[in-house]
Write an enzyme that holds these catalytic residues in place. Sequence first.
Site, PDB file in Angstrom:
ATOM      1  N   TYR A 142     -10.425  -3.910   8.854  1.00  0.00           N
ATOM      2  CA  TYR A 142     -10.503  -2.552   9.405  1.00  0.00           C
ATOM      3  C   TYR A 142      -9.785  -2.440  10.748  1.00  0.00           C
ATOM      4  CZ  TYR A 142     -14.036  -1.490   5.843  1.00  0.00           C
ATOM      5  OH  TYR A 142     -14.690  -1.295   4.645  1.00  0.00           O
ATOM      6  N   LYS A 191     -15.060 -14.822   0.168  1.00  0.00           N
ATOM      7  CA  LYS A 191     -14.199 -14.983  -1.010  1.00  0.00           C
ATOM      8  C   LYS A 191     -13.356 -16.238  -0.738  1.00  0.00           C
ATOM      9  CE  LYS A 191     -12.780 -13.323  -4.947  1.00  0.00           C
ATOM     10  NZ  LYS A 191     -13.623 -13.331  -6.133  1.00  0.00           N
ATOM     11  N   ASP A 223     -18.103 -11.234  -5.164  1.00  0.00           N
ATOM     12  CA  ASP A 223     -18.294 -10.620  -6.486  1.00  0.00           C
ATOM     13  C   ASP A 223     -19.632 -11.044  -7.078  1.00  0.00           C
ATOM     14  OD1 ASP A 223     -17.011 -13.054  -6.337  1.00  0.00           O
ATOM     15  OD2 ASP A 223     -15.866 -12.820  -8.180  1.00  0.00           O
ATOM     16  N   ASP A 247     -19.688  -3.763   4.779  1.00  0.00           N
ATOM     17  CA  ASP A 247     -19.684  -2.312   4.604  1.00  0.00           C
ATOM     18  C   ASP A 247     -20.160  -1.978   3.189  1.00  0.00           C
ATOM     19  OD1 ASP A 247     -19.207   0.342   4.875  1.00  0.00           O
ATOM     20  OD2 ASP A 247     -17.025   0.222   4.908  1.00  0.00           O
ATOM     21  N   ASP A 251     -24.409  -1.008   1.768  1.00  0.00           N
ATOM     22  CA  ASP A 251     -24.705   0.223   1.016  1.00  0.00           C
ATOM     23  C   ASP A 251     -25.378  -0.109  -0.309  1.00  0.00           C
ATOM     24  OD1 ASP A 251     -23.818   1.960   2.895  1.00  0.00           O
ATOM     25  OD2 ASP A 251     -22.328   2.937   1.633  1.00  0.00           O
TER      26      ASP A 251
END
Length: 360
Positions: A142, A191, A223, A247, A251
């Site tokens: 980001y 990852k 994942d 992020d 959620d």
Amino acid sequence: MEYKIAVIPGDGIGPEVIDETIKVLNLIGEKYSHEFNYKYVLAGGIAIDEKGTPLPGETLEICRNSDSVLLGAVGGPKWDDPTAKIRPEQALLGLRSGLGLYCNLRPAVLHSALRDASPLKDSIIGDGIDICVVRELTGGIYFGERSLVKNGDEETASDTEKYSTSEIKRIAKIAFETAMKRKKKVTLVDKANILESSRLWRRVVDEVHKDYPEVELDRQYVDNAAMQLVKNPRQFDVIVTSNIFGDILSDEASMITGSIGMLPSASLGEGTNGMYEPIHGSAPDIAGKGIANPLATILSAAMMLKYSFGLAEEAAVIEKAVEKVLEEGYRTGDIMSEGNKLVGTKEMGELVVKYIKEGK
Ligand code: NAD
């Protein structure tokens, strides 16, 4: 003891949920002889209207000079034009960077009284869910370099995931410290089978782990973690991860608890100053109707007492009162289910106050 709190009611339901939270804080102050001094400041859409900028310099200055910041929510349709140069959400980014807040703590708790609100099966929920996502907030993709190169009709865009040892070390420490106050388990989500930056995360987190031998460290690819959160959420205690993975996963973790109106958050940095806010937005669809759920903001204030002021007992008293309100069947519209009692924002705040007064 005196504590200076910068209060940002913001937009939409922000002022409504903040009002109830201040009532709760006032009572705690009275009960435990703490002096909470509030300074109300403007940020978000209302600051654009009144000062022409979402984060006036004076607001940031007052927040910097406070012991913590309590925020309702910012934003709304009036300022939602995506092409606008000035947007309410810029206030949040400005506050995070201006206060050096690099860590976002998001507990996702499924209160046993609210199990009906979760989309998960009873057999998966078991005796409840209690996860804390520790998300890196000021680094990674980001904030990394980005580019857009045009070659005729063909366009190529890139964003860069970039992390340094020190950025990872400081967030890892917060994750292990948080786990020490909980069930003593940290899951690093990355990852590392593909990304070099994730491999650095693994090495640094392993190194920091040496200082916390009591904490169990698990590692999962993102994942798999996304699947595990719905398959077996009870395996998680603290999840630590990068900005982008955090992020998304925070959620997802919120969603499995069923209600956005119940979940608090804390953004922390060096020192004790932090910013505390509900995870929900300004809910313009219900603003001004007196029906918003104030519990996420009240629980954010409890986090403030615990993390910024070291008042764990007072925080627990608030959490217990919220639990009691739910057990007694009181619900705002967002968490309402059959057989329970529907209440508005003010009534919900007053019920929390009542149970704190009655509590031992
Ligand atoms: P939202 O969280 O405001 O609302 C989503 C849905 O949840 C709505 O139906 C709303 O009524 C409901 N809801 C949210 N909080 C509730 C509460 N406390 N009690 C009862 N119901 C509640 O998300 P959105 O609609 O996507 O965004 C609305 C505005 O808020 C936008 O301008 C957005 O940019 C902004 N926003 C701000 C923040 C923040 O201030 N941190 C976070 C997210 C969104």
